[in-house]
Design an enzyme around this catalytic site. Structure first.
Site, mmCIF file in Angstrom:
data_model
loop_
_atom_site.group_PDB
_atom_site.id
_atom_site.type_symbol
_atom_site.label_atom_id
_atom_site.label_comp_id
_atom_site.label_asym_id
_atom_site.label_seq_id
_atom_site.Cartn_x
_atom_site.Cartn_y
_atom_site.Cartn_z
ATOM 1 N N ASP A 20 0.835 -1.204 0.000
ATOM 2 C CA ASP A 20 0.000 0.000 0.000
ATOM 3 C C ASP A 20 0.871 1.255 0.000
ATOM 4 O OD1 ASP A 20 -2.299 1.482 0.031
ATOM 5 O OD2 ASP A 20 -2.833 1.032 2.106
ATOM 6 N N ASN A 68 -10.690 -3.612 -6.426
ATOM 7 C CA ASN A 68 -9.935 -2.559 -7.127
ATOM 8 C C ASN A 68 -10.523 -2.206 -8.498
ATOM 9 O OD1 ASN A 68 -6.658 -3.575 -5.843
ATOM 10 N ND2 ASN A 68 -8.028 -1.984 -5.103
#
Ligand code: FPP
Length: 244
Positions: A20, A68
């Protein structure tokens, strides 16, 4: 650079990483989000090599989640091209490092070229006997559990198993991660960028995983950060629900 003292560390067999912070890394240097993903991709090679040298058996990287797809379409398209660029550039290095590529995810739902690329990477490295580099690509743990439930329900319906045959081993054997065999459950989860959540990643498999939330943005995460996190892991007292 890895030091001699690192050889005394207890190395987790399976490390899972939620990579991330690519977007924030790019923002910090005044670049578009996708350049963060590009730099993140380059870092996959560096960290995979470091993990392989340390003796990690499985390195799972959360590269694209089933959630996503809701990102802006230009970003999704870019992320779908990353495996193509990655294997184009780094396949010779992966072969040299004896790394075996695996993919955990709903590969059939990927764009055709991405799907072909990842399946070819798996095929091209299938004889390699070193670390498994497991890309969680179009992976989501809840979707995985739904899929597993359907597979098992179908077997019951066909009569090939009884309801009483359903146990933890059977579930493990029908999860997407069954390809990882005895190393399917991560020993250590690292999430970079300081966020503290697991975002639908290996929910079943992480029942007893040690978790470290590292402040570093993924493109800046180095082999030294990896070793530091393994040192923290070494200080943890894993009891698996029992007592010492
Ligand atoms: C999360 O950061 C990152 C992703 C959704 C993509 C991760 C992908 C890579 C690091 C490259 C993968 C490489 C291959 C070969 C498939 P974010 O965009 O959410 O960052 P932010 O929270 O700072 O916005």
């Amino acid at each position: 650079m890895l030091k001699n003292s690192d050889s005394e560390l207890n190395i987790p067999n399976h490390i899972a990483i939620i990579m991330d912070g690519n977007g924030r890394w790019a923002q910090r240097v005044g670049k578009p989000r996708i350049s963060g993903h590009k730099e993140g991709m380059n870092n996959v090679k560096r960290i995979a090599t470091a993990a392989s040298n340390l003796g990690v058996k499985v390195l799972s990287l959360y590269a694209f989640s089933t959630e996503n797809w809701t990102r802006p379409s230009a970003e999704v398209s870019f992320l779908m091209k990353l495996p193509i660029d990655f294997f184009d550039v780094f396949m010779p290095d992966l072969i040299k490092e004896n790394i075996k590529v695996e993919v955990t995810g709903f590969v059939d739902d990927l764009p055709n070229k991405t799907k072909k690329t990842v399946l070819k990477a798996v095929e091209d490295t299938k004889e390699n006997t070193g670390m498994i580099l497991n890309f969680a690509f179009n992976y989501g743990s809840r979707a995985e559990i739904v899929n597993t439930t359907k597979l098992i329900a179908q077997k019951v319906k066909e009569g090939s198993i009884e309801i009483d045959d359903i146990n933890e081993d059977l579930i493990n054997n029908n999860l997407l991660t069954s390809i990882l065999g005895k190393y399917a459950d991560p020993d250590l989860l690292i999430r970079t960028s300081g966020e503290e959540r697991i975002s639908n990643f290996m929910l079943w498999q992480m029942a007893y995983t040690e978790m470290i939330f590292d402040e570093t943005y993924w493109p800046d995460f180095t082999s030294e950060n990896l070793v530091e996190d393994i040192k923290i892991f070494n200080e943890r007292d894993r009891r698996f629900g029992s007592v010492k």
